[in-house]
Design a protein around this motif. Sequence first.
Motif, PDB file in Angstrom:
ATOM      1  N   ASN A 114       0.843  -1.191   0.000  1.00 38.74           N
ATOM      2  CA  ASN A 114       0.000   0.000   0.000  1.00 38.74           C
ATOM      3  C   ASN A 114       0.877   1.239   0.000  1.00 38.74           C
ATOM      4  OD1 ASN A 114      -2.446  -1.443   0.042  1.00 38.74           O
ATOM      5  ND2 ASN A 114      -2.202  -1.789   2.226  1.00 38.74           N
ATOM      6  N   VAL A 115       0.314   2.369  -0.385  1.00 39.48           N
ATOM      7  CA  VAL A 115       1.089   3.595  -0.513  1.00 39.48           C
ATOM      8  C   VAL A 115       1.695   4.050   0.819  1.00 39.48           C
ATOM      9  CG1 VAL A 115       1.063   6.013  -1.220  1.00 39.48           C
ATOM     10  CG2 VAL A 115      -0.145   4.315  -2.597  1.00 39.48           C
ATOM     11  N   PRO A 116       0.948   4.118   1.927  1.00 35.60           N
ATOM     12  CA  PRO A 116       1.564   4.623   3.166  1.00 35.60           C
ATOM     13  C   PRO A 116       2.802   3.846   3.612  1.00 35.60           C
ATOM     14  CG  PRO A 116      -0.805   4.602   3.409  1.00 35.60           C
ATOM     15  CD  PRO A 116      -0.490   3.868   2.125  1.00 35.60           C
ATOM     16  N   GLU A 117       2.763   2.524   3.529  1.00 39.99           N
ATOM     17  CA  GLU A 117       3.913   1.736   3.959  1.00 39.99           C
ATOM     18  C   GLU A 117       5.096   1.927   3.018  1.00 39.99           C
ATOM     19  OE1 GLU A 117       2.945  -2.477   4.108  1.00 39.99           O
ATOM     20  OE2 GLU A 117       1.974  -2.382   2.162  1.00 39.99           O
ATOM     21  N   LEU A 118       4.831   2.091   1.741  1.00 41.69           N
ATOM     22  CA  LEU A 118       5.910   2.322   0.790  1.00 41.69           C
ATOM     23  C   LEU A 118       6.494   3.722   0.954  1.00 41.69           C
ATOM     24  CD1 LEU A 118       7.285   0.614  -1.292  1.00 41.69           C
ATOM     25  CD2 LEU A 118       5.673   1.434  -2.996  1.00 41.69           C
ATOM     26  N   LEU A 119       5.636   4.699   1.198  1.00 46.63           N
ATOM     27  CA  LEU A 119       6.100   6.064   1.467  1.00 46.63           C
ATOM     28  C   LEU A 119       7.005   6.075   2.693  1.00 46.63           C
ATOM     29  CD1 LEU A 119       5.788   9.034   0.518  1.00 46.63           C
ATOM     30  CD2 LEU A 119       3.867   9.209   2.091  1.00 46.63           C
ATOM     31  N   PRO A 147      12.998   7.794   4.180  1.00 52.23           N
ATOM     32  CA  PRO A 147      14.295   7.873   4.867  1.00 52.23           C
ATOM     33  C   PRO A 147      15.486   7.876   3.900  1.00 52.23           C
ATOM     34  CG  PRO A 147      12.902   6.251   5.929  1.00 52.23           C
ATOM     35  CD  PRO A 147      12.212   6.655   4.660  1.00 52.23           C
ATOM     36  N   LEU A 148      15.270   7.410   2.686  1.00 53.06           N
ATOM     37  CA  LEU A 148      16.331   7.301   1.688  1.00 53.06           C
ATOM     38  C   LEU A 148      16.289   8.418   0.649  1.00 53.06           C
ATOM     39  CD1 LEU A 148      15.755   3.518   0.848  1.00 53.06           C
ATOM     40  CD2 LEU A 148      17.335   4.470   2.546  1.00 53.06           C
ATOM     41  N   PHE A 149      15.184   9.116   0.564  1.00 52.45           N
ATOM     42  CA  PHE A 149      14.866   9.973  -0.578  1.00 52.45           C
ATOM     43  C   PHE A 149      14.733  11.426  -0.125  1.00 52.45           C
ATOM     44  CE2 PHE A 149      12.031  11.803  -3.757  1.00 52.45           C
ATOM     45  CZ  PHE A 149      12.391  11.180  -4.939  1.00 52.45           C
ATOM     46  N   THR A 203       3.658  11.112   7.801  1.00 56.06           N
ATOM     47  CA  THR A 203       4.906  10.486   7.363  1.00 56.06           C
ATOM     48  C   THR A 203       5.860  11.508   6.769  1.00 56.06           C
ATOM     49  OG1 THR A 203       3.776   8.392   6.970  1.00 56.06           O
ATOM     50  CG2 THR A 203       5.891   8.706   5.861  1.00 56.06           C
ATOM     51  N   ILE A 204       5.361  12.390   5.947  1.00 59.89           N
ATOM     52  CA  ILE A 204       6.212  13.417   5.331  1.00 59.89           C
ATOM     53  C   ILE A 204       6.800  14.329   6.396  1.00 59.89           C
ATOM     54  CG2 ILE A 204       6.173  15.457   3.829  1.00 59.89           C
ATOM     55  CD1 ILE A 204       4.029  13.780   2.153  1.00 59.89           C
ATOM     56  N   ALA A 205       5.999  14.707   7.380  1.00 61.55           N
ATOM     57  CA  ALA A 205       6.474  15.601   8.449  1.00 61.55           C
ATOM     58  C   ALA A 205       7.608  14.962   9.257  1.00 61.55           C
ATOM     59  CB  ALA A 205       5.317  15.983   9.363  1.00 61.55           C
ATOM     60  N   LYS A 206       7.647  13.647   9.348  1.00 65.70           N
ATOM     61  CA  LYS A 206       8.727  12.965  10.063  1.00 65.70           C
ATOM     62  C   LYS A 206      10.061  13.083   9.337  1.00 65.70           C
ATOM     63  CE  LYS A 206       7.261   8.769  10.592  1.00 65.70           C
ATOM     64  NZ  LYS A 206       6.943   7.399  11.034  1.00 65.70           N
ATOM     65  N   HIS A 207      10.002  13.303   8.011  1.00 65.45           N
ATOM     66  CA  HIS A 207      11.216  13.277   7.198  1.00 65.45           C
ATOM     67  C   HIS A 207      11.540  14.591   6.507  1.00 65.45           C
ATOM     68  CE1 HIS A 207      11.456   8.945   7.746  1.00 65.45           C
ATOM     69  NE2 HIS A 207      10.161   8.916   7.538  1.00 65.45           N
TER      70      HIS A 207
END
Length: 142
Positions: free
Chosen positions: A49-54, A59-61, A93-97
Motif C-alpha cells: 500500500n502507498v503509506p507503507e511504501l512512502l 528515509p532514503l529519498f 509520514t512526510i512531516a517525520k522526514h
Amino acid sequence: MLKGISKLISPELIKILMEMGHSDEIVIADGNFPAASHAQRLVRCDGLNVPELLEAILPLFPLDTYVDHPVALMAVTPGDPVETPIWDQYRYTIAKHFTAADPIEEVERFEFYERTKKAYAVISTSEAALYANIILKKGVIS
C-alpha cells in the motif's frame, strides 16, 4: 538484503531511486491508477500500500528544498463526495522526514496524469484508497 533499507524496497526500486537526479519526480500510484499506460519506467509493488511504501522510501529519498511543494497529491474531482483520510497518513509520514511548513500541493486529476507521463518512474501499488496517488520530487543530499 542490505542494512537500514526496508524489505519493502525491491532491488528494482532501489535502482530507480538511485538513478534519479535533482528535480526528477516519482509517482506512487494506487491500484486504480493507469500506471502502465502513463509510465516511462514502471515498478510493480503488488501487495503493498502507498503509506507503507512512502514510509520505506522517505528515509532514503531527499525531497526537493528548492521548490514550494515537493509533494503533490491528486486532487479530488469537484463534486466527488469521496473522503481522503489517507492524506493525513501522508502528511504525518512526510512531516517525520521533511520539515518545510507546507510541502504538499493538490494537483487536478488530468494535470496529475500529464505530470506522471513526464515523471522518471511510476510505482504501481495495490492501494485501494481513492485519490491515494502521490508525486515526490527528488532533492539533493547536502
